[in-house]
Scaffold this active site. Sequence first.
Site, PDB file in Angstrom:
ATOM      1  N   CYS A 129       0.799  -1.232   0.000  1.00  0.00           N
ATOM      2  CA  CYS A 129       0.000   0.000   0.000  1.00  0.00           C
ATOM      3  C   CYS A 129       0.834   1.286   0.000  1.00  0.00           C
ATOM      4  O   CYS A 129       0.430   2.291  -0.590  1.00  0.00           O
ATOM      5  CB  CYS A 129      -0.977  -0.002   1.172  1.00  0.00           C
ATOM      6  SG  CYS A 129      -0.356  -0.782   2.658  1.00  0.00           S
ATOM      7  N   HIS A 251      -2.079   6.301   4.164  1.00  0.00           N
ATOM      8  CA  HIS A 251      -0.624   6.253   4.264  1.00  0.00           C
ATOM      9  C   HIS A 251      -0.055   7.483   3.545  1.00  0.00           C
ATOM     10  O   HIS A 251      -0.370   7.717   2.368  1.00  0.00           O
ATOM     11  CB  HIS A 251      -0.069   5.007   3.571  1.00  0.00           C
ATOM     12  CG  HIS A 251      -0.319   3.715   4.298  1.00  0.00           C
ATOM     13  ND1 HIS A 251      -0.995   3.617   5.482  1.00  0.00           N
ATOM     14  CD2 HIS A 251       0.077   2.455   3.979  1.00  0.00           C
ATOM     15  CE1 HIS A 251      -1.015   2.347   5.867  1.00  0.00           C
ATOM     16  NE2 HIS A 251      -0.388   1.623   4.966  1.00  0.00           N
TER      17      HIS A 251
END
Length: 337
Positions: A129, A251
């Site tokens: 990710c 993120h």
Amino acid sequence: MSDRRVAVVGATGAVGRKMIEILGQRNFPLAELRVLASARSTGQVVETQWGDIEVENLELADPFGIDIALFSAGGDRSRAFAPRFVAAGAVVIDNSSAFRRDPQVPLVVAGVNDHVVGSHQGIIANPNCTTMALMMAAGPLHREARIERLTVSSYQSVSGSGQAGMSELGRQVGLLAPDGEGLVEGTWDDPGGNLYVSPIAFNVIPFAGSETEEGYTDEEWKLVNETRKILDDDQILVEPTCVRVPVMVGHGVSASMFFGRSMSREEAIDILRHAPGLELWTERVPTPLDATGRDVVLAGRVRPTLGETGGINLWVVGDNLRKGAALNAVQIAELIS
Ligand SMILES: NC(=O)c1ccc[n+]([C@@H]2O[C@H](COP(=O)([O-])OP(=O)(O)OC[C@H]3O[C@@H](n4cnc5c(N)ncnc54)[C@H](OP(=O)(O)O)[C@@H]3O)[C@@H](O)[C@H]2O)c1
């Protein structure tokens, strides 16, 4: 696109749930949806826009008849079961790290290196990710000016550790938040927990993943190896530091990039403005809260490098459960349908 029989493996997890949601949001042409997880969840019912679907036990399920299997149940399950699904005729799109470095397995960021998808032999890997968010900006810049060096620090949310990470942050915040004085004076009581090396609430942990070679974590090695594979350039030098932050979803990545030639801030902004799946913010600073629930990755703070000139410093942030995992998997399914 003809209607497809799709299975979501790990359907009760943080990513699996998003996969089901996103299949619906994108009107993926479904002939059938099967949901699989561990024996713990067998028989539970997952509510979907196509009705309630009972969870099947992965260990016992017959994969025959599945066209596309979206795997999101951890590397061990992928290694054990993906080959069986492929043998039964399915294409597996795998979210774990099990096959990402396998030269026979394409590693695809939809919108960045779609062309490699056609070389699959039954399994297609979804990148990690953090790398995914970075690639949405790095891919278009690399195409224009070939990235030679990248120094990267990630700011990874707890949902990157699945449901368990989100529960851990919520629990620790509940315990520590009432002790404002303890947090200021350093007399806080340890909230306990074994998911991370230190409490994550009201903290920042410069150690995401588990330690592997040379003192780097597996998350940091993923940034190195997956960046090189996705950008198709083994020579790119990557200096990674992965940090876990007390954020639920999203993120962030701060990156310094140096290219085969000088790049101005204006040129970088122009390239990023036209990058698919990326939204460039110049008036406001994009944060994880802004990125959560969004399909696009947000980029901002594009600046020229100062010490050594000719490079670019920038920030990207993306919803790790969506583009970082589930959305990209569904986009790959669309590419092969
Ligand atoms: N979270 C992210 O941002 C992210 C991003 C990219 C990739 N990934 C990868 O995606 C995968 C899933 O992550 P997650 O965050 O969704 O984790 P999670 O919330 O912990 O969910 C794990 C899922 O795997 C299933 N599972 C666990 N053990 C199993 C077994 N023995 N047999 C069958 N199913 C089993 C669980 O089913 P039960 O509910 O029955 O236990 C659950 O559905 C991991 O490989 C992870 O590395 C995650």
